[in-house]
Design a protein around this motif. Sequence first.
Motif, PDB file in Angstrom:
ATOM      1  N   UNK A 153      10.613 -12.727 -34.962  1.00 30.58           N
ATOM      2  CA  UNK A 153      10.492 -11.983 -36.130  1.00 30.58           C
ATOM      3  C   UNK A 153      11.939 -10.947 -35.679  1.00 30.58           C
ATOM      4  N   UNK A 154      12.533 -10.378 -36.806  1.00 28.91           N
ATOM      5  CA  UNK A 154      13.755  -9.339 -36.371  1.00 28.91           C
ATOM      6  C   UNK A 154      12.920  -8.031 -36.847  1.00 28.91           C
ATOM      7  N   UNK A 155      12.647  -7.146 -35.602  1.00 25.26           N
ATOM      8  CA  UNK A 155      12.035  -5.892 -36.034  1.00 25.26           C
ATOM      9  C   UNK A 155      12.912  -4.993 -37.147  1.00 25.26           C
ATOM     10  N   UNK A 156      14.380  -5.134 -36.907  1.00 23.64           N
ATOM     11  CA  UNK A 156      15.228  -4.331 -37.749  1.00 23.64           C
ATOM     12  C   UNK A 156      15.198  -4.800 -39.253  1.00 23.64           C
ATOM     13  N   UNK A 157      15.325  -5.951 -39.285  1.00 22.72           N
ATOM     14  CA  UNK A 157      15.294  -6.665 -40.707  1.00 22.72           C
ATOM     15  C   UNK A 157      14.056  -6.445 -41.640  1.00 22.72           C
ATOM     16  N   UNK A 158      12.912  -6.452 -40.831  1.00 18.53           N
ATOM     17  CA  UNK A 158      11.538  -6.312 -41.193  1.00 18.53           C
ATOM     18  C   UNK A 158      11.563  -4.846 -41.558  1.00 18.53           C
ATOM     19  N   UNK A 159      12.017  -3.956 -40.806  1.00 20.36           N
ATOM     20  CA  UNK A 159      11.962  -2.443 -41.011  1.00 20.36           C
ATOM     21  C   UNK A 159      12.692  -2.298 -42.310  1.00 20.36           C
ATOM     22  N   UNK A 160      13.908  -2.787 -42.520  1.00 17.59           N
ATOM     23  CA  UNK A 160      14.674  -2.594 -43.706  1.00 17.59           C
ATOM     24  C   UNK A 160      13.932  -3.074 -44.820  1.00 17.59           C
ATOM     25  N   UNK A 161      13.279  -4.337 -44.641  1.00 18.02           N
ATOM     26  CA  UNK A 161      12.571  -4.720 -46.067  1.00 18.02           C
ATOM     27  C   UNK A 161      11.330  -3.907 -46.323  1.00 18.02           C
ATOM     28  N   UNK A 162      10.618  -3.470 -45.418  1.00 17.87           N
ATOM     29  CA  UNK A 162       9.570  -2.511 -45.701  1.00 17.87           C
ATOM     30  C   UNK A 162      10.158  -1.238 -46.225  1.00 17.87           C
ATOM     31  N   UNK A 163      11.050  -0.632 -45.800  1.00 21.05           N
ATOM     32  CA  UNK A 163      11.931   0.576 -46.564  1.00 21.05           C
ATOM     33  C   UNK A 163      11.980   0.385 -47.896  1.00 21.05           C
ATOM     34  N   UNK A 164      12.558  -1.011 -48.203  1.00 22.67           N
ATOM     35  CA  UNK A 164      12.991  -1.139 -49.441  1.00 22.67           C
ATOM     36  C   UNK A 164      11.890  -1.331 -50.274  1.00 22.67           C
ATOM     37  N   UNK A 165      10.829  -2.023 -49.830  1.00 28.82           N
ATOM     38  CA  UNK A 165       9.361  -2.641 -50.478  1.00 28.82           C
ATOM     39  C   UNK A 165       8.769  -1.053 -51.011  1.00 28.82           C
ATOM     40  N   UNK A 166       8.758  -0.110 -49.729  1.00 23.83           N
ATOM     41  CA  UNK A 166       8.147   1.202 -50.040  1.00 23.83           C
ATOM     42  C   UNK A 166       8.741   1.852 -50.955  1.00 23.83           C
ATOM     43  N   UNK A 167      10.198   2.007 -51.166  1.00 18.06           N
ATOM     44  CA  UNK A 167      10.983   2.995 -51.959  1.00 18.06           C
ATOM     45  C   UNK A 167      10.816   2.081 -53.488  1.00 18.06           C
ATOM     46  N   UNK A 168      10.718   0.676 -53.439  1.00 18.18           N
ATOM     47  CA  UNK A 168      10.633  -0.070 -54.598  1.00 18.18           C
ATOM     48  C   UNK A 168       9.298   0.025 -55.628  1.00 18.18           C
ATOM     49  N   UNK A 169       8.307   0.112 -54.628  1.00 15.81           N
ATOM     50  CA  UNK A 169       6.860   0.332 -55.181  1.00 15.81           C
ATOM     51  C   UNK A 169       6.672   1.757 -55.954  1.00 15.81           C
ATOM     52  N   UNK A 170       7.567   2.738 -55.374  1.00  7.48           N
ATOM     53  CA  UNK A 170       7.459   4.046 -55.884  1.00  7.48           C
ATOM     54  C   UNK A 170       8.219   3.995 -57.478  1.00  7.48           C
TER      55      UNK A 170
END
Length: 194
Positions: A153-170
């Motif tokens: 797993x790529x920690x940076x890509x996962x972090x970016x995906x989670x950031x995008x998700x967290x902003x998107x759910x808001x």
Amino acid sequence: MARTKEFDPDAALQSALELFWRRGYEATSMADLVEELGIGRASLYATFGNKHDLYLKALERYAESQNPRLLAELSQPGPALPAVRSVVRRFGAEAASETDRLNGCFITNTAAELGPHDEAASRRVERSWEHMETLLHSALVRAQAQGELPEGRDPLALARMLLTLMQGVRVVGKASKDPARVRDATEQALTLLD
């Protein structure tokens, strides 16, 4: 002799933050700010500058208040992956909550309202997102080093995906009356950490 301020600038900034957060930048007039803060227009300008300057100061105040909590959650000792999951679930729960969802996140609101055409606001939003991404990335790197996250797993890509998700759910949470939409998206995203 200079006159002393007859109001508390810190309390006034907090009141401005709350008003901008509720109403947005465009929907908040200087008259609204004068009324909400309970100070004269001249004092407001002398202390904070124009409406845009005050908005940017409020945005910085908001980001500064959120960062220590996120840092504490993601840098606690022990397993890192449960902390990441907890933060993502908290964002999802806040976005689905009847009491929290209508205001949303001040940073996310700013990105949606001002991001496309306000360079100063965009820089502050980006700085906040970079900070969040860095904290998530660090926690995921730690999780991988501790054997919680598979090596492939790529920690940076996962972090970016989670950031995008967290902003998107808001964003979705503000407009949707179906909390399951946000909860399901959050839980589905978390399966990528398995």
